[in-house]
Design a protein around this motif. Structure first.
Motif, mmCIF file in Angstrom:
data_model
loop_
_atom_site.group_PDB
_atom_site.id
_atom_site.type_symbol
_atom_site.label_atom_id
_atom_site.label_comp_id
_atom_site.label_asym_id
_atom_site.label_seq_id
_atom_site.Cartn_x
_atom_site.Cartn_y
_atom_site.Cartn_z
ATOM 1 N N ASP A 245 -19.176 -12.175 19.943
ATOM 2 C CA ASP A 245 -19.743 -12.866 21.117
ATOM 3 C C ASP A 245 -21.179 -13.318 20.841
ATOM 4 N N LEU A 246 -21.899 -12.507 20.072
ATOM 5 C CA LEU A 246 -23.291 -12.860 19.743
ATOM 6 C C LEU A 246 -23.339 -14.096 18.869
ATOM 7 N N CYS A 247 -22.393 -14.180 17.934
ATOM 8 C CA CYS A 247 -22.330 -15.346 17.048
ATOM 9 C C CYS A 247 -21.992 -16.601 17.853
ATOM 10 N N GLU A 248 -21.089 -16.429 18.816
ATOM 11 C CA GLU A 248 -20.741 -17.564 19.691
ATOM 12 C C GLU A 248 -21.968 -18.059 20.437
ATOM 13 N N MET A 249 -22.701 -17.095 20.975
ATOM 14 C CA MET A 249 -23.883 -17.473 21.769
ATOM 15 C C MET A 249 -24.915 -18.153 20.877
ATOM 16 N N GLU A 250 -25.115 -17.622 19.700
ATOM 17 C CA GLU A 250 -26.107 -18.238 18.803
ATOM 18 C C GLU A 250 -25.661 -19.644 18.366
ATOM 19 N N THR A 251 -24.375 -19.783 18.100
ATOM 20 C CA THR A 251 -23.857 -21.098 17.702
ATOM 21 C C THR A 251 -24.114 -22.130 18.796
ATOM 22 N N ALA A 252 -23.783 -21.740 20.023
ATOM 23 C CA ALA A 252 -23.978 -22.667 21.142
ATOM 24 C C ALA A 252 -25.460 -22.970 21.344
ATOM 25 N N MET A 253 -26.288 -21.948 21.148
ATOM 26 C CA MET A 253 -27.741 -22.143 21.303
ATOM 27 C C MET A 253 -28.265 -23.122 20.252
ATOM 28 N N LEU A 254 -27.889 -22.912 19.008
ATOM 29 C CA LEU A 254 -28.372 -23.802 17.939
ATOM 30 C C LEU A 254 -27.921 -25.239 18.171
ATOM 31 N N MET B 293 -17.540 -17.697 9.295
ATOM 32 C CA MET B 293 -17.897 -16.292 9.458
ATOM 33 C C MET B 293 -17.126 -15.514 8.397
ATOM 34 N N VAL B 294 -17.836 -14.851 7.531
ATOM 35 C CA VAL B 294 -17.203 -14.120 6.425
ATOM 36 C C VAL B 294 -17.756 -12.712 6.331
ATOM 37 N N GLY C 119 -28.501 -9.689 13.380
ATOM 38 C CA GLY C 119 -28.031 -9.266 14.688
ATOM 39 C C GLY C 119 -26.866 -8.315 14.577
ATOM 40 N N GLY C 120 -26.412 -7.856 15.735
ATOM 41 C CA GLY C 120 -25.262 -6.971 15.708
ATOM 42 C C GLY C 120 -25.075 -6.229 17.010
ATOM 43 N N GLU D 112 -13.116 -16.951 9.333
ATOM 44 C CA GLU D 112 -13.037 -17.279 10.757
ATOM 45 C C GLU D 112 -14.194 -18.206 11.082
ATOM 46 N N GLN D 113 -14.106 -18.877 12.173
ATOM 47 C CA GLN D 113 -15.220 -19.746 12.560
ATOM 48 C C GLN D 113 -15.565 -19.527 14.022
ATOM 49 N N THR D 114 -16.870 -19.513 14.291
ATOM 50 C CA THR D 114 -17.264 -19.459 15.694
ATOM 51 C C THR D 114 -17.087 -20.854 16.268
#
Lengths: 441, 441
Positions: free
Chosen positions: A245-254, A284-285, A368-369, B4-6
């Protein structure tokens, strides 16, 4: 007795290109102020290039240049603005009156009014108070301001609340030797390496929080990518389903941030000479997978199975760029022994954590994590890391009295800018960088 | 190998009152998450008060409360929302499924779910990580975040550029003993008491700049209005006609901020129980005049003709409130001997400076003024104050190479909030206050 009163605002506004362009179309008279960036005597008349916040305005002045008018003078002037397509911004002002407001005591010792200054990094940084007046530096830090603004705007749109947490702290979140110590009224204190404990605490209050502020790392690294004080863009959020979820949020933010720059800062991007990466999906790997893939692809032996060195980050970035086209890659599941005590271990394999770094063009810009939210689990992990839970009583209060599953991340603003603007050294993405040997200006 | 991809954003959003209100009108089924703020067993059913970021949602749960459901549990729940005018926010959710996401290890030791907690200041601060979960604290700091946001939005609308300047510095701007010292790789360094030198420097770059960041004062004051680390709202601007331009800008900024709070934060203002002052015009009085007027009006002898003590500030605030109706008063022309070396003296009477404080309800919340921009003048004043210009070479670079007439100010965020929210102690306007004896939590 007289009492004057302030009434509101009736202030001389800075020159704005858009306003000047509109005035140019009508050939309007204007009053403008700014610094004299350069004077070019053309014989009979001169070009006076005026530096205003957004850029350079070309002015012409008939006759001999008055003696009191020198480069870096600050002036106010009257003139008539007209369209001139060969001039910066497509306009020119014919000045008919110049009032000198201030004069420098000495000329600037380096050519800040030339596009190519030819300065060494050292000279550029030593003379920072004046080299920042160069067009490229001005564009870089205006873009940086816009990144921060967009970061906040995006998070506020997602119900994050801004917080301000203390930088003088009693316990260090990241541990180790990389912490600045100070005397606090006779007590030992530290400069915060991150707002870690406090942003987690605030998740118990607002569910989603963010902070933009300085962090301090006493690292004895002298590299192109290390600063000892930098600006950290942090967010922390509760009720995660899992750490992705954090990666999703960061992706959308960027994506939001880059769209904002693309839409609103075209001139500055052009000055800096970069085009922004498009962000659609970010691969994501897993950490171990990424290491292995880069090692195999480029024939580089894995030295430390528990850490990524800078060269490995470059190779991993390159590998996934070639494979997926993305400038970004999330590397997940860092080894537990390399992550701090608050990182949540992966229940499927506790040698690894539910954490990640974001690499951007081969360099880590985010860590992050997911964090441990259970009191028993956190106390146990502290002990396993040979830490005394007593030393963290204030922090453990949140675990003891209830926390949702949560996590967050921190982004190094200067590193993000370094990679985004293709700068050779992170110091050029900091107004007044602090490194091992640099405490001034 | 799988990558995987966000993909973007598909995250469980925090509960929002407005969304719930709209759902209530239709009697919709909802999924909601939050912390269990309180449980009230009504015999046969229970009220479960759920804490979401914006407030409290009243839920009902039929039957016996499950054993695993305790206060400060974090839950996700399904239910049907309906209008219930007697409940907070005018709605209620009938729960039919509750999933406990996390449980506290121990109950919160103080009644944070009661309106009146009856806590001493000391207890409130020692238990800050949990006492911040109280409704009033949550409202205070959400309002504080909105003040900061509005401060930025206003200044950005006025062409100010945000900057981030270093907090570890080589020289102290305000001088004196009130500075924290630290070891910086074997060199003596200080924590910045203000961004003074750097924000002035950036006026030479962008004309108008602002910064929101921590500042550090090692003052040995233990009063209701002192913190040793606080958030400073700073701005600095060039091309002043005179220093009252700064007062104009601040007046317009405060008006904008209060309008924003009034329009967007009615619920939080109600929770805190305050109404905002209206700002039309702010009276402006000379330092010596203000002292004399308050002294005469209230029969208090002037002890130190060169400074205002806190009691005098209260009397001056009271005097101009009675006389003009304003909660604010600009006190101008502070004595030179009490202002730092960069303050510009009044040419008409150099015993006084072109500077000011803004008093709000009898307390100083802003210090500002015009700065010296001439190199010769600045060097001379440093010498007159027994400072060695060599120690300020980096700073003097801006004067040497040209600066416009300029000035600026700094606002103590916590003090502004203390007075605005009628708090008895500035510590209650800081999430994690730092004072002489407090370094934790």
């Amino acid at each position: 007795m007289t009492i004057e009163q302030t009434t509101g605002m009736d202030l001389p506004q800075p020159g704005r290109m858009q306003t000047l362009r509109e005035a140019a179309a009508d050939g309007t008279r204007v009053i403008i102020h700014g610094a004299v960036h350069a004077i070019r005597d053309m014989g009979g008349f001169s070009f006076v290039l005026l530096r205003i916040p957004e850029g350079i305005v070309q002015c012409t002045l008939a006759g001999v240049v008055p003696e009191e008018l020198a480069e870096e003078c600050c002036i106010e002037a009257d003139g008539t603005v007209h369209t001139e397509l060969r001039a910066p911004g497509g306009l020119e002002i014919a000045l008919d009156a110049v009032r000198v407001l201030s004069q420098p005591a000495a000329p600037v010792p380096v050519p800040i009014n030339k596009w190519k200054t030819g300065l060494s990094l050292e000279t550029e940084l030593v003379l920072r108070p004046v080299t920042l007046r160069h067009a490229k530096a001005r564009a870089i830090f205006r873009l940086q301001a816009e990144i921060v603004r967009a970061f906040r705007d995006f998070l506020q749109s997602q119900s994050f609340v801004e917080v301000h947490t203390p930088k003088i702290v009693a316990a260090s979140a990241e541990g180790g030797a990389n912490v600045f110590r100070l005397d606090y009224f006779g007590r030992k204190a530290f400069l915060a390496q991150s707002p870690q404990f406090y942003k987690q605490t605030m998740v118990g209050v607002y569910e989603r929080v963010f902070e933009v502020g300085p962090v301090f790392r006493a690292e004895k690294h002298n590299t192109v990518r290390h600063l000892n004080e930098y600006v950290s863009l942090d967010f922390e959020m509760g009720y995660l389903r899992d750490f992705t979820d954090l990666c999703e949020m960061e992706t959308a933010m960027l994506r939001f941030v880059f769209d904002r720059l693309r839409d609103g800062c075209a001139d500055d991007l052009k000055t800096v000479g970069v085009s922004l990466p498009s962000i659609d999906r970010i691969p994501m790997v897993r950490f171990d997978e990424a290491k292995r893939a880069a090692s195999e692809a480029y024939g580089r032996k894995i030295r430390d199975p528990f850490d990524l060195d800078p060269e490995e980050e470059v190779l991993i970035g390159r590998y996934y760029k070639e494979k997926t086209g993305s400038d970004f890659v999330f590397v997940t599941h860092y080894p537990s022994k390399k992550r701090p005590f608050y990182a949540m271990d992966d229940p499927a394999d506790p040698r690894y954590t539910l954490s990640f770094d974001l690499l951007f063009r081969g360099m880590e810009i985010t860590t992050g994590g997911q964090r441990i939210h259970s009191y028993a689990e956190q106390v146990e992990k502290m002990k396993a890391k040979h830490l005394d839970p007593e030393d963290f009583a204030g922090y453990l209060m949140i675990h003891k009295h209830g926390m949702p599953p949560h996590g967050g991340l921190g982004i190094g603003l200067e590193r993000l800018c370094m990679k985004l603007f293709d700068l050779p050294n992170v110091r050029l993405a900091s107004l007044f960088p602090r490194d091992q040997s640099r405490l001034e200006p």
